[in-house]
Motif scaffolding. Structure first.
Motif, PDB file in Angstrom:
ATOM      1  N   ARG A 185      87.038  20.111 135.430  1.00  0.00           N
ATOM      2  CA  ARG A 185      88.161  21.278 135.037  1.00  0.00           C
ATOM      3  C   ARG A 185      89.552  21.080 135.973  1.00  0.00           C
ATOM      4  O   ARG A 185      89.488  20.187 137.010  1.00  0.00           O
ATOM      5  N   GLU A 194      88.246  22.601 126.303  1.00  0.00           N
ATOM      6  CA  GLU A 194      88.339  24.180 126.209  1.00  0.00           C
ATOM      7  C   GLU A 194      89.756  24.350 126.828  1.00  0.00           C
ATOM      8  O   GLU A 194      89.696  24.124 127.782  1.00  0.00           O
ATOM      9  N   GLU A 198      87.598  32.496 135.230  1.00  0.00           N
ATOM     10  CA  GLU A 198      86.258  32.205 134.351  1.00  0.00           C
ATOM     11  C   GLU A 198      86.022  33.461 133.566  1.00  0.00           C
ATOM     12  O   GLU A 198      85.968  33.265 132.382  1.00  0.00           O
ATOM     13  N   THR A 201      80.380  25.858 127.623  1.00  0.00           N
ATOM     14  CA  THR A 201      81.303  26.750 128.344  1.00  0.00           C
ATOM     15  C   THR A 201      80.603  28.152 128.594  1.00  0.00           C
ATOM     16  O   THR A 201      81.183  29.335 129.021  1.00  0.00           O
ATOM     17  N   SER A 202      79.532  28.274 128.031  1.00  0.00           N
ATOM     18  CA  SER A 202      78.866  29.633 128.159  1.00  0.00           C
ATOM     19  C   SER A 202      77.393  29.515 128.446  1.00  0.00           C
ATOM     20  O   SER A 202      76.653  28.598 128.174  1.00  0.00           O
ATOM     21  N   ARG A 222      77.652  24.689 138.155  1.00  0.00           N
ATOM     22  CA  ARG A 222      78.852  25.095 137.931  1.00  0.00           C
ATOM     23  C   ARG A 222      79.923  23.695 138.274  1.00  0.00           C
ATOM     24  O   ARG A 222      79.577  23.185 139.179  1.00  0.00           O
ATOM     25  N   THR A 242      85.341  27.312 122.338  1.00  0.00           N
ATOM     26  CA  THR A 242      84.242  27.115 123.440  1.00  0.00           C
ATOM     27  C   THR A 242      83.417  25.904 122.866  1.00  0.00           C
ATOM     28  O   THR A 242      83.419  25.613 121.725  1.00  0.00           O
ATOM     29  N   ALA A 245      88.937  22.700 130.486  1.00  0.00           N
ATOM     30  CA  ALA A 245      87.991  22.194 130.923  1.00  0.00           C
ATOM     31  C   ALA A 245      87.533  21.155 129.958  1.00  0.00           C
ATOM     32  O   ALA A 245      87.712  21.312 128.808  1.00  0.00           O
ATOM     33  N   LYS A 249      86.383  33.794 129.475  1.00  0.00           N
ATOM     34  CA  LYS A 249      85.088  34.217 128.358  1.00  0.00           C
ATOM     35  C   LYS A 249      85.445  35.495 127.740  1.00  0.00           C
ATOM     36  O   LYS A 249      85.098  35.877 126.763  1.00  0.00           O
ATOM     37  N   ARG A 262      89.495  27.539 133.224  1.00  0.00           N
ATOM     38  CA  ARG A 262      88.230  27.563 132.377  1.00  0.00           C
ATOM     39  C   ARG A 262      87.038  27.324 132.834  1.00  0.00           C
ATOM     40  O   ARG A 262      86.608  26.383 133.567  1.00  0.00           O
ATOM     41  N   LEU A 318      82.874  25.851 133.019  1.00  0.00           N
ATOM     42  CA  LEU A 318      82.080  24.922 132.594  1.00  0.00           C
ATOM     43  C   LEU A 318      80.877  24.599 133.441  1.00  0.00           C
ATOM     44  O   LEU A 318      80.897  24.716 134.562  1.00  0.00           O
TER      45      LEU A 318
END
Length: 797
Positions: free
Chosen positions: A84, A29, A375, A105-106, A146, A3, A70, A379, A90, A92
């Protein structure tokens, strides 16, 4: 696979860039599979491959690049570019901060490192509760945006430009102009292409994730893995249908159960960052968790396979047909269930317009609704230690181009099997299993107490998002077989409340600050090892009060006593005498002036829960120890259930009633009870079956162990028990309190009502029931099944 997080100022300066890559490089990612590559590329090699494609073909080259990814990079004009893949495999995100733009990514990492306010986006919460499955630009967090599947976001000097990667993505998401018929010749091509996709993604120490939740996809993936000769070891997941299940599965198998969901839900929500739409997300999370525990760093799963066959099937299992009526009654969630905070206009919170990429054709769900699952899958893969690199051959671009070129028969129609069923060698209808909605309904019955605890909580009622009274009515209607909301709809309200507690009621967003790995919290022992709520002696339980005014100008002071858990091995006299003696010691050593005023020279009684008396008498059995007969299963269907418990509305408790009173008496009572209901008279059944049958309790999930997994008869000879305990208690209390001791009450109390079962005291039963009108002891994690109650004149308050 790693990530990342970055932060770029409005002037174009790099304040932070993803670790492992220079600020002039592309941050990746996921993984990519460029043309000619024989294995997946991630990390630095994957980043270099992406940059070469962008330099040679432009951003449109990413649209046809195989892989799940991503990316973020700085363009030649110093603008920040985020993109993406067309499937949204993934996550983003990005957000405007005080000194620039943060991306990553988080969501939690962006909020934490960019020092942004953590606030819910109420428009998104509203749409989620009303049943929306798609996720747009706006996330559940205000100010966090997003990047959509197949989208490019270019940010330069604070301005955001959003475009699609390229129109070439339409080769997946459009209706073919000259479709090829999906005949028998396509079966071998399907197997060959899927096998090639597995071979290109497999590596050392890889796990093949198979699941009984989708047996068709599992069979197709397993067959492709065998044909590819890849070095894969399977790790299977099987999901409970909702009944009590004791074993944890075979070696190499992961078991998903309702009890496990209850234990795992807080940690899962923290990992996902946004509330899930169905149980599928939990199965995915659990599978990847088990994969990491097995020491695997690479997993091959069947993500995307569901999109390869039509959702509506002509052939269903018997269990599926049993749920059909409930599904047909499912309606949209009415806005009347929402609270005042979600009725207001929140248009000012919108980040950007919604030019969503328009996907069409049979594979369209893989691009929009499917990206939500993708997604969460990504995660979950990163949540355990150093992470798990997860990839799916069903997202292979060559494979998808092949499938998208076929006509509708490839997806199954009517009695015709889909191509994936034919390739998996699964007979039509053989691979059917419970749908998400059916499984949610079955699981709801096993953990309905968790729902009730959330829906009836103070935070749920005061948050402003929910109409608590109406939701409790909908809950009650559902457990009584008159659902106005489906279990899946109730699931969303429960997830929204727990999500809010985790992200907005807590002090810190960072997961490492929360001990979700604590063995007591995650132990799958039905709550046996869970600690009680913190409780200070001589104080009321949370949300309760010590004093309660009674009729006759009397005030009752109720001191709850916290205990250990009881079992049939517990010795009643020693246990109760010890706790009562300990209470009076605390009163002497720690009591305040107010305590002394309420207790010295006052008449008092000892009240104990009938549950622990029955448990210590050996009149409680685990549900798996009771084998319901055919008669018990049939008779239990006619019993009304309540939020406080299921009574005899469960075959297990009905079997206890038959054992206690006899089948003939129970059948006779049931028949006349049914006639009584037709004539508007209720309670006939229990009048005929007897008081002991009325007092039978089934497992209530919110109760403390073992009552959450047990069914019990009422205490035997409760009046005699009370009389005996009077002598036991009088011998251990200080002399001045022995003189004012009124007696012992054996009480059955909950949030619905109170009933004195055993009494050896001076007042009428109704008097002692009034002392507990607000259920001050609770029944769950408070773990306070007994109380010492003092009474004084109201004028002396």
């Amino acid at each position: 696979m790693s990530t990342f997080f970055g932060h770029v100022s409005f002037d174009g300066d790099t304040k932070a860039w993803p670790e492992g890559t220079g600020s002039e490089c592309c941050a990746l990612e996921g993984y990519v599979l460029p043309v000619g590559a024989q294995e997946t590329l991630s990390g630095a090699s994957g980043s270099d491959a992406c940059m070469r494609i962008i330099e040679s073909e432009g951003l449109s080259g990413l649209a046809t690049l195989d892989g799940e990814f991503a990316v973020a990079f700085r363009d030649s004009d110093s603008s920040l570019v985020l993109a993406r893949d067309v499937l949204g495999s993934r996550p983003l995100y990005y957000a405007k901060a005080s000194a620039g733009v943060a991306f990553g990514t988080s969501i939690a990492t962006i909020i934490d490192k960019a020092e942004l306010p953590c606030e819910p986006h109420l428009d998104v919460v509203r749409q989620y509760l009303l049943g929306e499955d798609r996720r747009g630009v706006e996330t559940f967090f205000a100010g966090i945006s997003r990047v959509l599947p197949g989208e490019v976001v270019r940010i330069s000097r604070g301005e955001v430009e959003r475009t699609v990667l390229t129109k070439e993505k339409d080769q997946f998401f459009s209706v073919p102009s000259n479709p090829r018929r999906a005949d028998h010749t396509c079966v071998e091509e399907f197997r060959s292409r899927l096998g090639d996709a597995v071979a290109r993604r497999a590596g050392k120490s890889a796990a093949l994730l198979l699941t009984t939740v989708d047996p068709v996809a599992a069979a197709a993936l397993d067959g492709a893995a065998r044909a590819s000769h890849a070095p894969l070891d399977s790790l299977s997941l099987s999901a409970s249908t909702g009944g009590p299940e004791l074993d944890s599965g075979h070696e190499g198998e992961v078991r998903a159960t309702p009890q496990g969901l209850k234990n795992d839900l807080p940690r899962m929500l923290r990992v996902f960052e946004e509330p899930p739409t169905s149980l599928t997300s939990y199965f995915m999370w659990l599978h990847l968790h088990a994969c990491r525990q097995e020491g695997r760093s690479l997993a091959i799963d069947s993500y995307g396979a569901r999109a390869l066959r039509a959702p509506a099937r002509a052939h269903r299992s018997v269990l599926s047909r049993a749920f059909a009526a409930a599904r047909r009654r499912e309606k949209a969630v009415p806005a009347s269930l929402l609270g005042s905070a979600l009725h207001r206009d929140h248009a000012g919170q919108r980040v950007a317009p919604e030019p969503l990429p328009e996907y069409a054709g049979p594979l369209a769900p893989l691009g929009y609704a499917g990206s939500v699952e993708a997604e969460q899958r990504a995660k979950a893969a990163q949540a355990f230690g150093s992470g798990v690199a997860v990839c799916s051959p069903f997202t292979d671009r060559a494979f998808l181009r092949f499938y998208a070129s076929l006509d509708d028969t490839a997806f199954g129609a009517g009695a015709r099997p889909s191509l994936i069923e034919a390739a998996a060698d699964v007979s039509h209808g053989e691979g059917t299993t419970l749908t998400d909605g059916e499984r949610e309904t079955a699981w709801f019955k096993r953990i309905k107490g968790t729902y009730f605890a959330l829906f009836s909580s103070q935070s749920f009622g005061t948050r402003g998002w929910f109409n608590q009274a109406e939701i409790l009515k909908a809950y009650d209607a559902h457990i009584n077989g008159r659902p106005s909301l489906s279990a899946g709809q109730l699931w969303r309200f429960a997830c929204a409340e727990l999500w809010a507690r985790l992200f907005f009621d807590a002090d810190d967003l960072r997961e490492e600050q929360h001990e979700w790995e604590d063995s007591a919290l995650l132990a799958d022992d039905n709550g046996q090892s869970l600690p009680p709520d913190p409780h200070t002696p001589l104080t009321a339980n949370a949300g309760k009060q010590l004093d309660l005014a009674l009729d006759g100008d009397v005030v009752a002071r109720r001191y709850p006593i916290q205990t250990e858990k009881f079992s049939k091995e517990s010795r009643m006299d020693e246990e109760i005498a010890g706790y009562v003696k300990g209470f009076f010691k605390e009163l002497d050593e720690r009591g305040t002036d107010d305590d002394r005023h309420a207790t010295e020279g006052r008449r008092w009684n000892f009240t104990v829960s009938e549950k622990i008396i029955a448990i210590m008498q050996g009149r409680s059995w685990f549900v798996w120890e009771i084998k319901p007969s055919f008669a018990a299963k049939q008779l239990s269907k006619f019993v009304t259930r309540t939020p406080a418990g299921i009574g005899l509305g469960d075959p297990v408790t009905m079997q206890l009633a038959i054992n206690e009173a006899g089948l003939a008496r129970i059948t006779y009572a049931a028949a006349l009870g049914a006639l009584g209901k037709l004539r508007g008279k209720r309670g006939v059944f229990y009048e005929l079956a007897g008081a002991d049958v009325r007092a039978i309790d089934g497992p209530t999930e919110y109760s403390v162990y073992p009552s959450n997994v047990s069914a019990k008869l009422p205490p035997k000879d409760p009046d005699q028990v009370a009389e005996h305990l009077v002598r036991v208690i009088r011998d251990v209390v200080p002399a001045r309190f022995a003189e004012t001791f009124d007696g012992v009450v054996v009480m059955d109390a909950n949030d619905i009502g109170r009933n004195v079962l055993g009494l050896s005291a001076t007042q009428e039963r109704a008097h002692y029931e009034a002392q507990f009108a607000d259920n001050p002891l609770g029944q769950g994690s408070q773990q306070t099944p007994m109380a010492v109650v003092f009474e004084r004149p109201a004028r002396e308050r």
